[in-house]
Design a protein around this motif. Structure first.
Motif, PDB file in Angstrom:
ATOM      1  N   ARG A 217     -12.893  24.887  52.186  1.00  0.00           N
ATOM      2  CA  ARG A 217     -12.420  26.257  52.380  1.00  0.00           C
ATOM      3  C   ARG A 217     -13.506  27.074  53.085  1.00  0.00           C
ATOM      4  N   ILE A 218     -13.176  27.631  54.253  1.00  0.00           N
ATOM      5  CA  ILE A 218     -14.118  28.482  54.982  1.00  0.00           C
ATOM      6  C   ILE A 218     -13.385  29.692  55.546  1.00  0.00           C
ATOM      7  N   GLN A 219     -14.133  30.646  56.066  1.00  0.00           N
ATOM      8  CA  GLN A 219     -13.538  31.808  56.724  1.00  0.00           C
ATOM      9  C   GLN A 219     -14.245  32.093  58.050  1.00  0.00           C
ATOM     10  N   ASP A 220     -13.549  32.730  58.978  1.00  0.00           N
ATOM     11  CA  ASP A 220     -14.152  33.271  60.216  1.00  0.00           C
ATOM     12  C   ASP A 220     -14.783  32.262  61.176  1.00  0.00           C
ATOM     13  N   MET A 221     -14.757  30.968  60.841  1.00  0.00           N
ATOM     14  CA  MET A 221     -15.242  29.940  61.765  1.00  0.00           C
ATOM     15  C   MET A 221     -14.177  28.850  61.818  1.00  0.00           C
ATOM     16  N   SER A 223     -14.814  25.581  62.059  1.00  0.00           N
ATOM     17  CA  SER A 223     -15.263  24.395  61.326  1.00  0.00           C
ATOM     18  C   SER A 223     -16.733  24.525  60.974  1.00  0.00           C
ATOM     19  N   LEU A 224     -17.206  23.587  60.158  1.00  0.00           N
ATOM     20  CA  LEU A 224     -18.620  23.471  59.839  1.00  0.00           C
ATOM     21  C   LEU A 224     -19.225  22.354  60.687  1.00  0.00           C
ATOM     22  N   ASN A 225     -20.533  22.327  60.801  1.00  0.00           N
ATOM     23  CA  ASN A 225     -21.231  21.170  61.376  1.00  0.00           C
ATOM     24  C   ASN A 225     -20.856  19.932  60.552  1.00  0.00           C
ATOM     25  N   VAL A 228     -23.151  18.990  57.728  1.00  0.00           N
ATOM     26  CA  VAL A 228     -22.990  19.913  56.601  1.00  0.00           C
ATOM     27  C   VAL A 228     -21.712  19.589  55.825  1.00  0.00           C
TER      28      VAL A 228
ATOM     29  N   ARG B 117     -23.889  29.152  61.329  1.00  0.00           N
ATOM     30  CA  ARG B 117     -22.485  28.719  61.323  1.00  0.00           C
ATOM     31  C   ARG B 117     -21.951  28.664  59.886  1.00  0.00           C
ATOM     32  N   SER B 118     -22.718  28.054  58.990  1.00  0.00           N
ATOM     33  CA  SER B 118     -22.285  27.971  57.589  1.00  0.00           C
ATOM     34  C   SER B 118     -22.275  29.355  56.936  1.00  0.00           C
ATOM     35  N   VAL B 120     -21.629  32.336  58.222  1.00  0.00           N
ATOM     36  CA  VAL B 120     -20.396  33.049  58.572  1.00  0.00           C
ATOM     37  C   VAL B 120     -19.213  32.432  57.824  1.00  0.00           C
ATOM     38  N   ALA B 121     -19.165  31.095  57.799  1.00  0.00           N
ATOM     39  CA  ALA B 121     -18.038  30.394  57.164  1.00  0.00           C
ATOM     40  C   ALA B 121     -17.938  30.680  55.668  1.00  0.00           C
ATOM     41  N   PHE B 122     -19.065  30.959  55.024  1.00  0.00           N
ATOM     42  CA  PHE B 122     -19.071  31.201  53.586  1.00  0.00           C
ATOM     43  C   PHE B 122     -19.358  32.669  53.244  1.00  0.00           C
ATOM     44  N   GLY B 123     -19.146  33.561  54.215  1.00  0.00           N
ATOM     45  CA  GLY B 123     -19.223  34.991  53.941  1.00  0.00           C
ATOM     46  C   GLY B 123     -20.616  35.554  53.718  1.00  0.00           C
ATOM     47  N   ASN B 125     -22.830  37.319  55.609  1.00  0.00           N
ATOM     48  CA  ASN B 125     -22.787  37.919  56.937  1.00  0.00           C
ATOM     49  C   ASN B 125     -24.061  38.619  57.382  1.00  0.00           C
ATOM     50  N   SER B 144     -25.038  27.237  66.557  1.00  0.00           N
ATOM     51  CA  SER B 144     -24.300  28.243  65.769  1.00  0.00           C
ATOM     52  C   SER B 144     -22.815  28.235  66.096  1.00  0.00           C
ATOM     53  N   ALA B 147     -21.283  31.579  65.919  1.00  0.00           N
ATOM     54  CA  ALA B 147     -21.553  32.392  64.728  1.00  0.00           C
ATOM     55  C   ALA B 147     -22.542  33.515  65.044  1.00  0.00           C
ATOM     56  N   LYS B 150     -21.094  36.871  65.327  1.00  0.00           N
ATOM     57  CA  LYS B 150     -20.289  37.385  64.208  1.00  0.00           C
ATOM     58  C   LYS B 150     -21.129  37.816  63.020  1.00  0.00           C
ATOM     59  N   TYR B 238     -19.751  30.926  47.482  1.00  0.00           N
ATOM     60  CA  TYR B 238     -18.457  31.312  48.074  1.00  0.00           C
ATOM     61  C   TYR B 238     -17.301  30.816  47.218  1.00  0.00           C
TER      62      TYR B 238
END
Lengths: 244, 244
Positions: A217-221, A223-225, A228, B117-118, B120-123, B125, B144, B147, B150, B238
């Protein structure tokens, strides 16, 4: 007695330096590691076969060579020399661990090494990847931080592997999956986690051959690397195993 | 009207190419992004200021330049040209998010980009790092995956930041900690996670200034890659926030 070698034209040195090429690593079942940290790991893992160093070292190793800077440069694959390089032998593959990581066209050597490091740390002691993947590439070895010596590495077509080992429960990572990692029961005795290419993800063929999919579960991207993502999944499997 | 530029001796092109240097990025508050994926992200984030491309593009952008391969090469920082480069403006920092990542001497650009990148994905910010860290280095931007556009990026001494923002609950990652990640209550409204250098970890000064420490449970390896470790911790924070 330590043998000294001054010239980078030395035939023996020329032969050893060929281990920078995948072809010769495959031919000889050996590979190069560089720097004091990896040499220490290689000694502990009992895979070190030959040792080359510039300045005196404070331990004994039977097959040792004191070499000039020029020779070290010939053997090294990095810009800033660390002054110590070893030849290691690939471990033969004798077992399949209960937890397995499968790489379907993961490309980046740094990602592969990072995944190796996390795999060992979370008890995934086997990695399977297509034959195009070179587990003993110098960048892979560097990012693995020595994990390359502690893990069972198998080059085999992913679909073939799955077919021959049906006793594992396989999970494919897929951004289109509608099941989140935390909603899966991951407490299987034998589990295989499949990661895909950095750009395209897991190939459709592999997705079709596996019944379970998951995503993180992620937001605003988007995908992840992949290093990771794979590590987070292995962390979850490991953590739940510890708690049982 | 699209302006065409053929010569890499063009003064305007020379000026734009200076953005490959940190000094000019800081001076102008601008940076370069390369490739169609990042250009798309820059358009969406409304940070794109100028666009340079070799082959025709299928969208309109007001400040556009069609350039020769030679010019593209002059602007690019990678070997294999992607044919499209943009100038972006750094976003001004207007807020502190409730979840913050702090980097205490993390060095590798790939790790910094992956953590962005991670984050942003996990809030998470906001990222805080010492002034030596260049968030707009081309390798950081590439890893990134957009990311960088953002997220709130702050260059400030970590100790100063902690002192000025005492309303956050800070956690320092420390391999010597005796508390595992999963044993911590992480449900604070305002939380800061502090990661350290790839080799040395978090500095003693910072460890002393923070009352909570944690580590991730692992086996057979000394540590995880810092990008992986930070991402796992942010994932846990998160995930628990989502469940509340």
């Amino acid at each position: 007695m330590i043998i000294k070698i001054e010239s980078d034209k030395n035939e023996f040195i020329k032969d050893v330096s060929k281990l920078q090429q995948k072809k010769y690593r495959n031919l000889t079942n050996q590979y190069l590691v560089e720097g004091p940290h990896l040499i220490k790991e290689a000694l502990q893992a009992k895979v070190l076969k030959k040792l080359f160093f510039v300045n005196d070292i404070d331990f004994d190793f039977v097959d040792s060579y004191q070499v000039s800077e020029k020779v070290m440069k010939k053997l090294s694959s990095v810009e800033s020399l660390q002054g110590i390089i070893g030849v290691c032998e690939k471990k033969s593959q004798v077992f399949l661990s209960d937890k397995i990581l499968l790489l379907d066209n993961v490309q980046d050597p740094g990602n592969i090494g990072t995944l190796m490091r996390s795999a060992v740390a979370f008890g995934f002691n086997t990695i399977v990847a297509d034959s195009s993947v070179d587990f003993y590439n110098d960048k892979v070895i560097r990012s693995s931080q020595g994990a390359v010596m502690k893990i069972n590495l198998i080059n085999m077509n992913i679909l073939d592997f799955i077919e021959r080992n049906p006793d594992y429960r396989y999970f494919v990572t897929d951004l289109r999956s509608n099941i989140f990692l935390e909603d899966h029961d991951l407490s299987y005795n034998k589990i295989g986690i499949i990661l895909g290419n950095e750009g395209q993800g897991v190939s459709d063929d592999v997705i079709r051959s596996v019944s379970n999919s998951l995503k993180i579960r992620i937001q605003d991207m988007e995908s992840l690397n992949v290093g990771v993502a794979g590590s987070i999944i292995m962390y979850e499997v490991y953590k739940r195993g510890i708690k049982l």
